[in-house]
Design an enzyme around this catalytic site. Sequence first.
Site, PDB file in Angstrom:
ATOM      1  N   TYR A 105     -10.217  68.582  59.006  1.00  0.00           N
ATOM      2  CA  TYR A 105      -9.946  67.159  58.777  1.00  0.00           C
ATOM      3  C   TYR A 105      -9.669  66.464  60.102  1.00  0.00           C
ATOM      4  O   TYR A 105     -10.168  65.363  60.362  1.00  0.00           O
ATOM      5  CB  TYR A 105      -8.753  67.003  57.830  1.00  0.00           C
ATOM      6  CG  TYR A 105      -8.397  65.569  57.509  1.00  0.00           C
ATOM      7  CD1 TYR A 105      -9.314  64.717  56.892  1.00  0.00           C
ATOM      8  CD2 TYR A 105      -7.126  65.059  57.823  1.00  0.00           C
ATOM      9  CE1 TYR A 105      -8.979  63.403  56.594  1.00  0.00           C
ATOM     10  CE2 TYR A 105      -6.795  63.749  57.522  1.00  0.00           C
ATOM     11  CZ  TYR A 105      -7.723  62.930  56.907  1.00  0.00           C
ATOM     12  OH  TYR A 105      -7.402  61.619  56.620  1.00  0.00           O
ATOM     13  N   SER A 141      -7.386  58.512  61.501  1.00  0.00           N
ATOM     14  CA  SER A 141      -6.067  58.941  61.048  1.00  0.00           C
ATOM     15  C   SER A 141      -5.306  59.544  62.212  1.00  0.00           C
ATOM     16  O   SER A 141      -5.908  59.986  63.203  1.00  0.00           O
ATOM     17  CB  SER A 141      -6.219  59.999  59.947  1.00  0.00           C
ATOM     18  OG  SER A 141      -5.010  60.677  59.707  1.00  0.00           O
TER      19      SER A 141
END
Length: 319
Positions: free
Chosen positions: A183, A158
Amino acid sequence: MSTAQHKIGSGFDAHSTADDVLTGVDLSGKLAIVTGGYSGLGLETTRALTKAGARVVVPARRPDTAWKALAGLEGVELDELDLGDLESVRAFAERFLDSGRTVDFVIDSAGIMACPETRVGPGWEAQFATNHLGHFALVNRLWPAIEPGGARVVSVSSRAHHFSGMRWDDVHWRTGYDKWQAYGQAKTANVLFAVHLDRLGAERGVRAFSLHPGGILTPLQRHLPKAEMVERGWIDEQGNALNPSGFKSPEQGAATQVWAATSPQLAGMGGVYLEDCDIAEPAADGDQSSGVRAWATDPEQAERLWTLSAELTGVNAFA
């Protein structure tokens, strides 16, 4: 030979869909394993691959939910897998190896994002454990079945990898937990995993890629309060996506991982980070809007992460 981290001019872009990149591609006789292949981008990836003729094995943490999502799709098999549980990973891999089949594409699409501080296994931070360590163990256990001379492993990262490099002194966030930085570290790990796997597998003709699929509203946002998504400008008060946020559709979001797994344009390449169906450029200093950070493609950090991951999981196909 390493692949340059620069665009190749694929002819596709952010608006291309998974069906677009598979135009003219016949996947008959190919077998793919797609983690998370029953939800969000994974579901669209499964749909596109089977439409092009591939058989897709979907390992799912929630088989009952997965069956409902996959209803009507032909060429799909379902099995049980919890990436946060290494015993579950081992059991799934052994069942697959016992089938005697080989794999052409492994697409590591499952993941969790920005969850409250959660511990799995021996106290591991859940995002690092699920998004990275579970996939690390899975690919290493499946390695005997990954087809030499053409197979690809696709690690779905990502743009959030910009949020954090590896926190080597505390990868499990024992102190100072921040859901977004945790994350980000997990997504950096996804890139580093592909960098080193490609280095190890290239001689055998197995190549690895990582990628940013784009921003897409999917169940991945399930841990985020509505108020936070409104504040970020992702949705309005009624829960509708706001176009200025630049969200892709699921069909567009799945395109880059499908392209990574199947495109003949990437023949002989590997170890690079992709976005918008092309190889991404290195990120400019201070730019978090596109490209890949140097800390995510550093081969020394990639090797260090591989060594740590092997120690933590007890699995290493290359030892």
